[in-house]
Every structure is written in C-alpha cells, then in structure tokens.
Design a protein around this motif. Sequence first.
Motif, PDB file in Angstrom:
ATOM      1  N   GLY A   1       0.790  -1.288   0.185  1.00 47.07           N
ATOM      2  CA  GLY A   1       0.020   0.108   0.066  1.00 47.07           C
ATOM      3  C   GLY A   1       0.856   1.161  -0.166  1.00 47.07           C
ATOM      4  N   GLN A   2       1.995   1.262   0.838  1.00 48.04           N
ATOM      5  CA  GLN A   2       2.847   2.542   0.943  1.00 48.04           C
ATOM      6  C   GLN A   2       3.439   2.665  -0.772  1.00 48.04           C
ATOM      7  N   PHE A   3       3.841   1.519  -1.197  1.00 45.68           N
ATOM      8  CA  PHE A   3       4.362   1.751  -2.562  1.00 45.68           C
ATOM      9  C   PHE A   3       3.093   2.281  -3.562  1.00 45.68           C
ATOM     10  N   MET A   4       2.019   1.870  -3.373  1.00 46.35           N
ATOM     11  CA  MET A   4       1.117   2.274  -4.420  1.00 46.35           C
ATOM     12  C   MET A   4       0.890   3.693  -4.241  1.00 46.35           C
ATOM     13  N   ALA A   5       0.837   4.097  -2.961  1.00 52.78           N
ATOM     14  CA  ALA A   5       0.773   5.650  -2.626  1.00 52.78           C
ATOM     15  C   ALA A   5       1.683   6.550  -3.053  1.00 52.78           C
ATOM     16  N   LEU A   6       2.999   6.155  -3.181  1.00 50.02           N
ATOM     17  CA  LEU A   6       4.192   6.694  -3.734  1.00 50.02           C
ATOM     18  C   LEU A   6       3.886   6.979  -5.128  1.00 50.02           C
ATOM     19  N   ILE A   7       3.463   5.762  -5.804  1.00 49.45           N
ATOM     20  CA  ILE A   7       3.313   5.723  -7.372  1.00 49.45           C
ATOM     21  C   ILE A   7       2.095   6.668  -7.701  1.00 49.45           C
ATOM     22  N   LEU A   8       0.987   6.524  -6.950  1.00 50.02           N
ATOM     23  CA  LEU A   8       0.014   7.680  -7.273  1.00 50.02           C
ATOM     24  C   LEU A   8       0.320   8.966  -6.964  1.00 50.02           C
ATOM     25  N   LYS A   9       1.114   9.360  -6.254  1.00 50.45           N
ATOM     26  CA  LYS A   9       1.662  10.588  -6.018  1.00 50.45           C
ATOM     27  C   LYS A   9       2.765  10.929  -7.129  1.00 50.45           C
ATOM     28  N   LEU A  10       3.775   9.961  -7.490  1.00 50.42           N
ATOM     29  CA  LEU A  10       4.494  10.248  -8.724  1.00 50.42           C
ATOM     30  C   LEU A  10       3.820  10.443  -9.786  1.00 50.42           C
ATOM     31  N   ILE A  11       2.545   9.859 -10.101  1.00 45.49           N
ATOM     32  CA  ILE A  11       2.178   9.938 -11.676  1.00 45.49           C
ATOM     33  C   ILE A  11       1.105  11.086 -11.434  1.00 45.49           C
ATOM     34  N   ASN A  12       0.912  11.669 -10.410  1.00 44.71           N
ATOM     35  CA  ASN A  12      -0.221  12.566  -9.970  1.00 44.71           C
ATOM     36  C   ASN A  12      -1.520  12.187 -10.593  1.00 44.71           C
ATOM     37  N   ALA A  13      -1.912  10.928  -9.866  1.00 48.36           N
ATOM     38  CA  ALA A  13      -3.077  10.480 -10.225  1.00 48.36           C
ATOM     39  C   ALA A  13      -4.245  11.067  -9.853  1.00 48.36           C
ATOM     40  N   LYS A  14      -5.260  11.360 -10.430  1.00 50.28           N
ATOM     41  CA  LYS A  14      -6.529  11.971 -10.022  1.00 50.28           C
ATOM     42  C   LYS A  14      -7.816  11.051 -10.479  1.00 50.28           C
ATOM     43  N   LYS A  15      -7.809  10.252 -11.295  1.00 51.67           N
ATOM     44  CA  LYS A  15      -8.801   9.263 -11.704  1.00 51.67           C
ATOM     45  C   LYS A  15      -8.364   7.706 -11.614  1.00 51.67           C
ATOM     46  N   THR A  16      -8.924   7.072 -10.472  1.00 47.73           N
ATOM     47  CA  THR A  16      -8.537   5.913 -10.301  1.00 47.73           C
ATOM     48  C   THR A  16      -9.764   4.594 -10.243  1.00 47.73           C
ATOM     49  N   ILE A  17      -9.357   3.721 -10.294  1.00 45.71           N
ATOM     50  CA  ILE A  17     -10.588   2.497 -10.223  1.00 45.71           C
ATOM     51  C   ILE A  17     -10.021   1.479  -9.726  1.00 45.71           C
ATOM     52  N   GLU A  18     -10.780   0.711  -8.887  1.00 44.57           N
ATOM     53  CA  GLU A  18     -10.180  -0.579  -7.946  1.00 44.57           C
ATOM     54  C   GLU A  18     -11.058  -1.674  -8.164  1.00 44.57           C
ATOM     55  N   ILE A  19     -10.552  -2.869  -8.680  1.00 44.69           N
ATOM     56  CA  ILE A  19     -11.557  -3.790  -8.818  1.00 44.69           C
ATOM     57  C   ILE A  19     -11.173  -4.979  -7.679  1.00 44.69           C
ATOM     58  N   GLY A  20     -12.168  -5.211  -6.716  1.00 45.14           N
ATOM     59  CA  GLY A  20     -11.776  -5.999  -5.539  1.00 45.14           C
ATOM     60  C   GLY A  20     -11.489  -5.253  -4.580  1.00 45.14           C
ATOM     61  N   VAL A  21     -12.915  -5.007  -4.082  1.00 45.87           N
ATOM     62  CA  VAL A  21     -12.977  -4.204  -2.560  1.00 45.87           C
ATOM     63  C   VAL A  21     -13.078  -5.054  -1.463  1.00 45.87           C
ATOM     64  N   PHE A  22     -12.414  -5.128  -0.388  1.00 44.73           N
ATOM     65  CA  PHE A  22     -12.800  -6.020   0.814  1.00 44.73           C
ATOM     66  C   PHE A  22     -13.264  -4.913   1.971  1.00 44.73           C
ATOM     67  N   THR A  23     -12.413  -4.889   2.780  1.00 46.74           N
ATOM     68  CA  THR A  23     -12.635  -3.803   3.948  1.00 46.74           C
ATOM     69  C   THR A  23     -12.305  -2.459   3.712  1.00 46.74           C
TER      70      THR A  23
END
Length: 189
Positions: free
Chosen positions: A58-80
């Motif tokens: 998750g920490q790595f994901m957050a770093l990538i989201l920031k690096l690419i300045n992501a604004k529009k995201t999608i997630e497939i498979g939500v648990f808690t």
Amino acid sequence: MGLTPTTVEKTGLLQTKQLYEYILKTSVYPREPELLKEIRDLSSTHPRSFMVTSPDAGQFMALILKLINAKKTIEIGVFTGYSLLLTALTIPDDGKNHESFDFAFVDADKNNYINYHENLLKLVKPGGIIMYDNTFWGGTVAMDDEFVPPYRLEMRVHVIELNRNLAADNRVEISQLPLGDGLTMCRRL
Ligand SMILES: C[S@@+](CC[C@H](N)C(=O)[O-])C[C@H]1O[C@@H](n2cnc3c(N)ncnc32)[C@H](O)[C@@H]1O
C-alpha cells in the motif's frame, strides 16, 4: 533455511518474518495515516484478514499515485477498503473515480485478471498505471506442484498464466515487485 511453503506464506520473498516486521515497523507503520491504521486494526479480526492489501504494498501504491499525480482511479476487488481508502487519501481532493483512468488497482478474482487486463487497457490512459496484487500467490508460482497447498492449486494456474501473459505483453512495461504477496506494476504504453 530452505523456503518451505510455510515460510513463503509468512514472509513473501523475504528470508525471515523478522525482516518483514523490521520493514513494517521501521518504514511503513510510522508513516501510515491514522485512518488506514484503524481499518487495518479492524480488519485484523476478520476471519479473512489475509485478504487485506499489505501495508508495505500500500505504501508503494501511494508513492506511485503521487509520482504520476493520479486523479482518476479505479479499483477492482474491494474488501474492507484498505487499498481503496489509501487511494482516496492519496489522490487530490478533485480526484475522481471514473472516466479515463490514471491508475487501476486489481485485487479481485484471480481467474479474471486476464479479462480485467484487456478491459483496463481500454480504460487506462497511455502512461497510466495498472497494478495487480497477489502475483506471487503465496510464493506458489515458483513452487514444485508437490509443495503447493491444495487450496492454492486452482487459482495458481491463473496467476501463472497472468504472469506469463504480462511478461509477453508489449502494450505495457512491467515490474514484478516483491511487496506483500507480489505486486506487478504495468505502465500502459
Ligand atoms: C483480496 S480482497 C481485496 C482487498 C482490498 N484490496 C483491501 O485492501 O481491502 C478481494 C475482494 O474482491 C472481491 N471480488 C471477488 N471477485 C469479484 C468480482 N468478480 N467482482 C468484484 N469483486 C470481486 C471479493 O469479494 C473481495 O472482497
């Protein structure tokens, strides 16, 4: 010490549980937002708590989201909601969860990952990122059949097929990272 199925399940690619805990305690937990920590704590009592995305991944994901300045995201498979909340906390307030996506995270039914991949290549913009969780499938992708726990057998075939397909897919650049249970990052060309 040899890597038996049991040690691989508990440590991913790392050699010891202690090394994994060291990474979590030193680099991950101190920086984890309080709301995420709450979800992680609440999820830990769930009988399927193993499904929650690992905090190091998750920490790595957050770093990538920031690096690419992501604004529009999608997630497939939500648990808690650990990875979903992490994404929501990371992208800017004007971020959205629809349209042409900067970032996609897939953590759902492994037998459909290949289908998700085809669809996401249409939905994620060039230069956008698609991440697939659990691409080590508990380390079993590299185990001899005789060592694979029976409950891993069915989906293992699909994860191995996904890994092979992604490696040969010239529509994306990839890196398979030893985070959590294996996180494959793809950049759409
Ligand atoms: C491993 S968990 C996701 C964990 C999530 N990343 C988190 O941190 O909380 C997988 C989730 O995908 C859901 N799922 C499985 N098959 C699905 C499908 N075909 N469509 C949507 N969700 C699916 C399951 O119900 C489960 O909640």
